[in-house]
Design an enzyme around this catalytic site. Sequence first.
Site, PDB file in Angstrom:
ATOM      1  N   LYS A   1     -49.047 -14.008 -67.173  1.00 16.15           N
ATOM      2  CA  LYS A   1     -50.197 -14.536 -67.840  1.00 16.15           C
ATOM      3  C   LYS A   1     -49.445 -15.048 -68.939  1.00 16.15           C
ATOM      4  CE  LYS A   1     -52.886 -13.559 -71.186  1.00 16.15           C
ATOM      5  NZ  LYS A   1     -52.979 -15.130 -71.790  1.00 16.15           N
TER       6      LYS A   1
ATOM      7  N   GLU B   1     -43.508  -5.877 -77.952  1.00 13.10           N
ATOM      8  CA  GLU B   1     -42.606  -6.662 -78.781  1.00 13.10           C
ATOM      9  C   GLU B   1     -43.744  -7.159 -79.854  1.00 13.10           C
ATOM     10  OE1 GLU B   1     -39.850  -6.654 -80.221  1.00 13.10           O
ATOM     11  OE2 GLU B   1     -39.093  -6.155 -78.404  1.00 13.10           O
TER      12      GLU B   1
ATOM     13  N   CYS C   1     -41.517 -13.793 -84.553  1.00  8.91           N
ATOM     14  CA  CYS C   1     -41.799 -12.726 -84.928  1.00  8.91           C
ATOM     15  C   CYS C   1     -40.619 -12.220 -86.003  1.00  8.91           C
ATOM     16  CB  CYS C   1     -41.606 -11.540 -83.881  1.00  8.91           C
ATOM     17  SG  CYS C   1     -42.188 -12.347 -82.235  1.00  8.91           S
TER      18      CYS C   1
ATOM     19  N   GLU D   1     -48.442  -9.384 -91.890  1.00 11.14           N
ATOM     20  CA  GLU D   1     -47.712 -10.619 -91.019  1.00 11.14           C
ATOM     21  C   GLU D   1     -48.512 -11.769 -90.964  1.00 11.14           C
ATOM     22  OE1 GLU D   1     -47.052 -10.418 -86.774  1.00 11.14           O
ATOM     23  OE2 GLU D   1     -45.211 -11.296 -86.977  1.00 11.14           O
TER      24      GLU D   1
HETATM   25  C1  UN1 Z   1     -39.407 -14.324 -82.015  1.00 12.49           C
HETATM   26  O1  UN1 Z   1     -39.148 -14.330 -82.858  1.00 12.49           O
HETATM   27  O2  UN1 Z   1     -40.697 -14.369 -81.307  1.00 12.49           O
HETATM   28  O3  UN1 Z   1     -34.166 -14.555 -82.476  1.00 12.49           O
HETATM   29  C2  UN1 Z   1     -38.233 -14.237 -80.828  1.00 12.49           C
HETATM   30  C3  UN1 Z   1     -34.581 -15.573 -82.549  1.00 12.49           C
HETATM   31  C4  UN1 Z   1     -35.046 -16.253 -81.007  1.00 12.49           C
HETATM   32  C5  UN1 Z   1     -36.121 -15.472 -80.584  1.00 12.49           C
HETATM   33  C6  UN1 Z   1     -37.266 -14.985 -81.442  1.00 12.49           C
HETATM   34  N1  UN1 Z   1     -33.758 -16.077 -80.107  1.00 12.49           N
HETATM   35  O4  UN1 Z   1     -34.963 -16.132 -83.564  1.00 12.49           O
END
Ligand code: UN1
Length: 496
Positions: A175, A250, A284, A384
């Site tokens: 999804k 995550e 993230c 965040e």
């Molecule tokens: C994310 O930050 O949601 O390390 C993933 C990075 C990418 C993946 C990030 N390769 O910035």
Amino acid sequence: MAKTFRNLIDGEWVAPSTGAYFDNRNPADTTDLIGRFPDSDAADVAAAVRSARRGFARWSKMPAPVRGDVLRRVGDLLVERKEAIADAMTREMGKVLAETRGDVQEGIDTAYYAATEGRRLFGHTVPSELQSKWAMSFRRPIGVVGLITPFNFPLAIPTWKMFPALLCGNSVIIKPSEDVPHTVHLLVEILLEAGLPADVVQLVHGRGETVGKALVEHPEIPVISFTGSTETGAIIGETCGRMHKRLSLEMGGKNAMIVMDDADLDLALEGVLWGAFGTTGQRCTATSRLLLHRKIHDRFLKRLVDAAETLRLGDGRADRTDVGPLIHEASRDKVERYIEIGREQGAELATGGKSPGGRLGRGWFFKPTVFAGVRPGSRLEQEEIFGPVLSVVRIRSFDEAVRVNNGVRYGLSSSVYTGDVNLAFRALQELDNGITYVNAPTIGAEAHLPFGGVKATGNGHREGGWEVYDFYSETKVGYVDYSGKLQRAQMDTYDV
Ligand code: UN1
């Protein structure tokens, strides 16, 4: 007339049982309607599970190197279509083309890594404590895996989850975020074209509260992988805990870059602009705190503000654009709320803090924003935001920087700029994060290394690299006693 898309269930592109659809619009220009996507519900998930169970029965018996061959062809097709997918991705997600090309490349890397893993998937052979007895471990597929993916890496994150899950012999139901359904549609088309049996992958579009929830609660989905907010992850975790499901989470980050007084400031400046404002701050791993040593604080802050003001906002498909829009209205509202919160809590707005308006008024744009004088412990410093907002904190020493870095609930990535090798190694040891960068910003993880964070960022699992294969497979141990007699472990070898 915009195209109407369908779910992929049991090898057929089908309408949702609800008959309802949602609009997918370009966040850089909301008058641009990309398509209508299924607003599915639990009945669609149930149908997908029935088919995925049949898919699992066949696919799990196929030799892993053969499964890997399918993923290699997937990688080849992604290479061929890199440009077209990047374009579609920028149109629905907003980040600039250079970044969406990178997003596709991350999927390509993940595909080729998975393809070769089909010829490893190592177990162990271990000496037994008894004579004429063989001891070994190996991996078994688990079953139907449910994947719930976010908007910010529309292709890469689905591939991080799907490819290892498939390589290990599981079937998958995905999804995707309702903000970026088109990219995963294109990915699923490629999987079918590459020869994946059609019931091994199922695509069910819809909202988290309906489709996501149905996946998490379905008793015949033993594995869930989720990337998204810490709040949603907590809810998913409760259900999965009660149902004894294997779960990979995550979640959020509040990542800091530390710039020490001996750092190469040109390098650090380039790094923080990329870390904080790349992907419009919607990673993230985005740099959302900048911890500046007092000796370089004023100088660096001034350069940072000047540089942030030169970044060009615009449509990610235009060559000149540095920073695209936020993903949707709610996201921009949230960023605006944090501007107020920052002001109320006494931080100084050094630049940005508003939408650009004018010709960008049709999209969810927001100016790159820097707050100075942010106090550790304040909301701006702790929470965040997921937008182009950078909070600058003045620090007096490396020890203080470590304390501030570690003083948040999240623990995804961190970064230190210094010329001092001793501090660099201390940073690797002392910063409570899953990833620490030295002389590079907090973003930019590579697909063949484990990715994930500590504390409220995750639940101990990693995506990417070799570790993710542990998550998507079950370890089984086999003992073969060829002595022809009863041998008792712990007793017969130690009978004195
Ligand atoms: C994310 O930050 O949601 O390390 C993933 C990075 C990418 C993946 C990030 N390769 O910035």
